[in-house]
Design a protein around this motif. Structure first.
Motif, PDB file in Angstrom:
ATOM      1  N   ARG A 167      -5.689  -5.958   4.147  1.00  0.00           N
ATOM      2  CA  ARG A 167      -5.366  -5.718   2.742  1.00  0.00           C
ATOM      3  C   ARG A 167      -6.128  -4.487   2.277  1.00  0.00           C
ATOM      4  NH1 ARG A 167      -7.074 -11.507   0.600  1.00  0.00           N
ATOM      5  NH2 ARG A 167      -8.722 -10.934   2.069  1.00  0.00           N
ATOM      6  N   ILE A 168      -5.387  -3.444   1.937  1.00  0.00           N
ATOM      7  CA  ILE A 168      -5.995  -2.164   1.578  1.00  0.00           C
ATOM      8  C   ILE A 168      -5.679  -1.831   0.127  1.00  0.00           C
ATOM      9  CG2 ILE A 168      -6.073   0.315   2.067  1.00  0.00           C
ATOM     10  CD1 ILE A 168      -5.232  -0.337   4.935  1.00  0.00           C
ATOM     11  N   LEU A 169      -6.715  -1.515  -0.632  1.00  0.00           N
ATOM     12  CA  LEU A 169      -6.548  -0.975  -1.977  1.00  0.00           C
ATOM     13  C   LEU A 169      -6.756   0.523  -1.899  1.00  0.00           C
ATOM     14  CD1 LEU A 169      -6.248  -1.208  -5.069  1.00  0.00           C
ATOM     15  CD2 LEU A 169      -8.739  -1.570  -5.175  1.00  0.00           C
ATOM     16  N   VAL A 170      -5.722   1.283  -2.247  1.00  0.00           N
ATOM     17  CA  VAL A 170      -5.821   2.740  -2.246  1.00  0.00           C
ATOM     18  C   VAL A 170      -6.024   3.213  -3.678  1.00  0.00           C
ATOM     19  CG1 VAL A 170      -4.698   4.917  -1.693  1.00  0.00           C
ATOM     20  CG2 VAL A 170      -4.348   2.927  -0.217  1.00  0.00           C
ATOM     21  N   VAL A 171      -7.112   3.926  -3.896  1.00  0.00           N
ATOM     22  CA  VAL A 171      -7.409   4.511  -5.208  1.00  0.00           C
ATOM     23  C   VAL A 171      -7.204   6.005  -5.102  1.00  0.00           C
ATOM     24  CG1 VAL A 171      -9.144   4.824  -7.004  1.00  0.00           C
ATOM     25  CG2 VAL A 171      -9.141   2.724  -5.633  1.00  0.00           C
ATOM     26  N   GLY A 172      -6.206   6.534  -5.825  1.00  0.00           N
ATOM     27  CA  GLY A 172      -5.999   7.967  -5.678  1.00  0.00           C
ATOM     28  C   GLY A 172      -4.783   8.509  -6.376  1.00  0.00           C
ATOM     29  N   SER A 173      -4.385   9.678  -5.942  1.00  0.00           N
ATOM     30  CA  SER A 173      -3.365  10.473  -6.616  1.00  0.00           C
ATOM     31  C   SER A 173      -1.953  10.052  -6.244  1.00  0.00           C
ATOM     32  CB  SER A 173      -3.557  11.954  -6.278  1.00  0.00           C
ATOM     33  OG  SER A 173      -3.501  12.137  -4.869  1.00  0.00           O
ATOM     34  N   ILE A 174      -1.056  10.299  -7.197  1.00  0.00           N
ATOM     35  CA  ILE A 174       0.377  10.068  -7.004  1.00  0.00           C
ATOM     36  C   ILE A 174       1.077  11.323  -7.525  1.00  0.00           C
ATOM     37  CG2 ILE A 174       2.339   8.579  -7.523  1.00  0.00           C
ATOM     38  CD1 ILE A 174       0.293   6.389  -8.289  1.00  0.00           C
ATOM     39  N   ASN A 175       1.716  12.067  -6.637  1.00  0.00           N
ATOM     40  CA  ASN A 175       2.343  13.345  -7.003  1.00  0.00           C
ATOM     41  C   ASN A 175       3.798  13.397  -6.571  1.00  0.00           C
ATOM     42  OD1 ASN A 175      -0.027  14.471  -8.033  1.00  0.00           O
ATOM     43  ND2 ASN A 175      -0.563  15.478  -6.103  1.00  0.00           N
ATOM     44  N   PHE A 198      -9.883  -5.012  -6.449  1.00  0.00           N
ATOM     45  CA  PHE A 198     -11.025  -4.804  -5.551  1.00  0.00           C
ATOM     46  C   PHE A 198     -11.457  -6.126  -4.920  1.00  0.00           C
ATOM     47  CE2 PHE A 198     -11.193  -1.118  -8.302  1.00  0.00           C
ATOM     48  CZ  PHE A 198     -11.610  -0.102  -7.461  1.00  0.00           C
ATOM     49  N   ALA A 199     -11.448  -7.181  -5.707  1.00  0.00           N
ATOM     50  CA  ALA A 199     -11.896  -8.477  -5.217  1.00  0.00           C
ATOM     51  C   ALA A 199     -11.020  -8.998  -4.085  1.00  0.00           C
ATOM     52  CB  ALA A 199     -11.921  -9.484  -6.370  1.00  0.00           C
ATOM     53  N   SER A 200      -9.725  -8.652  -4.103  1.00  0.00           N
ATOM     54  CA  SER A 200      -8.801  -9.194  -3.107  1.00  0.00           C
ATOM     55  C   SER A 200      -8.580  -8.281  -1.906  1.00  0.00           C
ATOM     56  CB  SER A 200      -7.448  -9.492  -3.767  1.00  0.00           C
ATOM     57  OG  SER A 200      -6.858  -8.307  -4.273  1.00  0.00           O
ATOM     58  N   ALA A 201      -9.166  -7.083  -1.910  1.00  0.00           N
ATOM     59  CA  ALA A 201      -8.955  -6.130  -0.823  1.00  0.00           C
ATOM     60  C   ALA A 201      -9.888  -6.396   0.351  1.00  0.00           C
ATOM     61  CB  ALA A 201      -9.164  -4.701  -1.326  1.00  0.00           C
ATOM     62  N   ASP A 202      -9.480  -5.957   1.548  1.00  0.00           N
ATOM     63  CA  ASP A 202     -10.362  -5.943   2.707  1.00  0.00           C
ATOM     64  C   ASP A 202     -11.078  -4.600   2.811  1.00  0.00           C
ATOM     65  OD1 ASP A 202      -9.648  -8.536   3.651  1.00  0.00           O
ATOM     66  OD2 ASP A 202      -7.812  -7.696   4.499  1.00  0.00           O
ATOM     67  N   ILE A 203     -10.367  -3.521   2.459  1.00  0.00           N
ATOM     68  CA  ILE A 203     -10.898  -2.158   2.505  1.00  0.00           C
ATOM     69  C   ILE A 203     -10.422  -1.422   1.265  1.00  0.00           C
ATOM     70  CG2 ILE A 203     -10.714   0.096   3.669  1.00  0.00           C
ATOM     71  CD1 ILE A 203     -10.572  -1.370   6.319  1.00  0.00           C
ATOM     72  N   VAL A 204     -11.305  -0.610   0.684  1.00  0.00           N
ATOM     73  CA  VAL A 204     -10.924   0.285  -0.409  1.00  0.00           C
ATOM     74  C   VAL A 204     -10.916   1.701   0.150  1.00  0.00           C
ATOM     75  CG1 VAL A 204     -11.480   1.151  -2.720  1.00  0.00           C
ATOM     76  CG2 VAL A 204     -11.932  -1.254  -2.126  1.00  0.00           C
ATOM     77  N   LEU A 205      -9.808   2.412  -0.049  1.00  0.00           N
ATOM     78  CA  LEU A 205      -9.624   3.754   0.499  1.00  0.00           C
ATOM     79  C   LEU A 205      -9.388   4.734  -0.643  1.00  0.00           C
ATOM     80  CD1 LEU A 205      -9.048   5.743   2.865  1.00  0.00           C
ATOM     81  CD2 LEU A 205      -6.700   4.869   2.888  1.00  0.00           C
ATOM     82  N   ALA A 206     -10.155   5.807  -0.704  1.00  0.00           N
ATOM     83  CA  ALA A 206     -10.037   6.770  -1.799  1.00  0.00           C
ATOM     84  C   ALA A 206     -10.074   8.199  -1.274  1.00  0.00           C
ATOM     85  CB  ALA A 206     -11.152   6.566  -2.819  1.00  0.00           C
ATOM     86  N   HIS A 213     -18.079  -6.068  -4.919  1.00  0.00           N
ATOM     87  CA  HIS A 213     -17.323  -7.148  -4.296  1.00  0.00           C
ATOM     88  C   HIS A 213     -17.503  -7.194  -2.781  1.00  0.00           C
ATOM     89  CE1 HIS A 213     -15.270  -8.452  -7.956  1.00  0.00           C
ATOM     90  NE2 HIS A 213     -15.237  -7.179  -8.292  1.00  0.00           N
ATOM     91  N   GLY A 214     -18.446  -6.409  -2.255  1.00  0.00           N
ATOM     92  CA  GLY A 214     -18.760  -6.463  -0.836  1.00  0.00           C
ATOM     93  C   GLY A 214     -17.665  -5.922   0.066  1.00  0.00           C
TER      94      GLY A 214
END
Length: 297
Positions: A3-11, A128-136, A155-156
């Motif tokens: 489960r990946i949360l991606v924080v970033g741009s949308i173009n 963030f709480a439900s992700a395995d990895i946060v990618l930015a 959230h570790g």
């Protein structure tokens, strides 16, 4: 699934194909034009989703046609878009890309991407709480990236940072990064040291850097300060746009398999991505990646 949360741009990428890059003041006749969904954040989200990850996107678009289209595109890829915010104050971000002989030159207008704030990171705490990895990445404000890293730590969750576009990274942010994924230039600038070799820079962050090296592949600084290298894969390149984003999405998707296997798969996915035009349109599926790797063995 990871489960990946991606924080970033949308173009929206506005892509012109030409026989050469224009010089200052010069007007050329191009061979083609097309629009493609892009942005480093959205690209990495799509790459991860196609390779089998469960992906949520945290970003911001404008209240305009490009914003609507990009949100729909992410949804069609199976990406959770509930954390894609909309602003009336800025247009959706765009990237103007000129492609010539499989190389590219890019101008990015951030637009709504710069309206993504630290407050949005708090609003999306459940993601963030439900992700395995946060990618930015760095196509949204640095303060927002830092807030994302802080939420990940709270959230570790491992925080992966692709430091592009390249800037000097403050120590306060570097301390929160679980894995940094630069190219050689980005590594030197991120650590604000252009005099040292990349091998010496690796030694400063053992076990926390995977460096992309284009056609040559990638290298990883192991926890004992040694270097693990993965060779690149030979392909016929059509358009290199999005290759690095494909690598990053794949690396996060397969990191649970160990650094060596994740790098092998990420290098192969990145190689496959350059065989088709467009950033997202060239990104491989898991079946395509597995087939490609079987052919290499």
């Amino acid at each position: 699934m990871t489960r990946i949360l991606v924080v970033g741009s949308i173009n929206m990428d506005l892509v012109t194909t030409a026989s050469q890059f224009p010089r200052p003041g010069e007007t050329l006749t191009g061979q083609g034009f097309a629009t493609y969904p892009g942005g480093k954040g959205a690209n990495q989200a799509v790459a991860a989703a196609r390779l089998g990850a469960e992906v949520s996107m945290l970003g911001c678009v404008g209240n305009d046609a490009f914003g609507t289209e990009l949100r729909q595109t992410l949804h069609r890829e199976g990406i959770d878009t509930q954390w894609v915010f909309t602003t009336d104050k800025h247009p959706t971000g765009i990237a103007s890309i000129t492609v010539c002989d499989a190389e590219n030159a890019i101008i990015v207008v951030p637009g709504a991407n710069h309206a993504l704030t630290p407050q949005h990171m708090q609003d999306a705490e459940a993601a963030f709480a439900s992700a395995d990895i946060v990618l930015a990445q760095l196509e949204v404000p640095l303060a927002t990236v830092t807030a994302a890293a802080q939420q990940a730590k709270k959230h570790g969750k491992p925080f992966f940072l692709n430091p592009a576009p390249a800037v000097v990274l403050p120590e306060s942010l570097l301390d929160l990064v679980s894995l940094l994924t630069p190219n050689e230039y980005e590594l030197a600038l991120a650590l604000n040291d252009h005099a040292a070799s990349w091998q010496a820079l690796f030694a400063r962050l053992p076990g926390r850097v995977v460096m992309t090296q284009g056609k040559a592949g990638a290298s990883y600084s192991t926890s004992d300060a040694g270097i693990l290298a993965q060779a690149g894969f030979a392909v016929s390149a059509v358009d290199t746009t999005g290759a690095g984003d494909t690598f990053n999405g794949a690396l996060a998707t397969f990191w649970h398999l160990g650094a060596a296997e994740a790098m092998r798969r990420a290098c192969a996915a990145g190689a496959l991505s350059v065989t088709k035009p467009g950033a997202q349109s060239g990104m491989p599926t898991l079946a395509e990646l597995d087939s490609f790797l079987e052919q290499q063995s």
